[in-house]
Design an enzyme around this catalytic site. Structure first.
Site, mmCIF file in Angstrom:
data_model
loop_
_atom_site.group_PDB
_atom_site.id
_atom_site.type_symbol
_atom_site.label_atom_id
_atom_site.label_comp_id
_atom_site.label_asym_id
_atom_site.label_seq_id
_atom_site.Cartn_x
_atom_site.Cartn_y
_atom_site.Cartn_z
ATOM 1 N N GLY A 102 -4.652 -8.382 11.107
ATOM 2 C CA GLY A 102 -3.739 -8.793 11.253
ATOM 3 C C GLY A 102 -3.501 -9.217 12.993
ATOM 4 C CB VAL A 125 -1.023 -2.022 7.157
ATOM 5 C CG1 VAL A 125 -2.034 -1.801 7.990
ATOM 6 C CG2 VAL A 125 -0.547 -1.415 5.437
ATOM 7 C CG ASP A 126 0.610 1.610 12.698
ATOM 8 O OD1 ASP A 126 1.095 2.632 12.057
ATOM 9 O OD2 ASP A 126 0.827 1.767 13.671
ATOM 10 C CE1 TYR A 154 -3.978 -4.073 17.449
ATOM 11 C CE2 TYR A 154 -5.852 -3.001 16.453
ATOM 12 C CZ TYR A 154 -4.892 -2.797 17.036
ATOM 13 O OH TYR A 154 -4.248 -2.083 17.841
ATOM 14 C CB ILE A 158 -1.017 0.007 1.012
ATOM 15 C CG1 ILE A 158 -2.280 1.068 0.794
ATOM 16 C CG2 ILE A 158 0.245 0.862 2.333
ATOM 17 C CD1 ILE A 158 -3.643 1.103 2.064
#
Length: 171
Positions: free
Chosen positions: A117, A31-32, A119, A9
């Site tokens: 993910g 991703v964070d 979470y 992304i």
């Protein structure tokens, strides 16, 4: 138009990418972490001024070193079995992100699979929620992208798109 993309992304040249952030907005894993690394330390410094973000809401920041002009950070719910309002909170993440994008003149936006993910949100349920909201908002955008980590995730989104909005113009 809704597109399904498999890849990174942080490489997408769109008006905004959505970050599956934690409530501090100061970076984390998955991703964070990838978005924070690609955007550079300026993203963290900017996000320090935002005061965090509750689950289901979203905040916007510049994209800094990313090809995307903006980062919309949203905090997805941690999956606890589905009896703590997780589905409604995840839907709020997508709606909050879209509404913030509209308020800031964003015409192209890319989403990761929020909360799937660490979470632990079940991927099929998450894809169904994401696609439902994407189909509602897509007519108000030039491009809406579901950016998937794996071909399996992309296939999941393609199935949901075929089921929920079969008339989409996508590629």
């Amino acid at each position: 138009m809704i597109e399904v993309h498999t890849g990174d992304i942080t490489k997408l040249a769109v008006d905004a990418i959505v970050n599956a952030a934690n409530s501090t907005l100061l970076g984390g894993g998955g991703v964070d972490g990838a978005i924070h690394r690609a955007a550079g330390p300026e993203l963290r410094k900017y996000n320090e001024t935002l005061g965090g973000c509750p689950t289901g809401e979203a905040r916007i920041s510049p994209g800094f070193r990313l090809p995307a002009r903006h980062v919309i950070s949203t905090v997805g719910p941690v999956w606890h079995g589905g009896d703590r309002g997780e589905e409604a909170l995840l839907e709020r993440c997508y709606r909050s992100s879209f509404e913030l994008a509209l308020a800031n003149g964003i015409r192209s936006i890319a989403f990761p699979a929020i909360s799937t993910g660490v979470y632990g949100f079940p991927k099929d349920r998450a894809a169904a929620i994401a696609v439902k909201v994407m189909c509602e908002y897509a007519p108000r955008f030039e491009r809406v992208i579901a950016c998937c980590f794996s071909p399996e995730d992309a296939a999941r989104y393609e199935r949901e798109l075929a089921r929920r909005c079969p008339d989409r113009a996508a590629g």
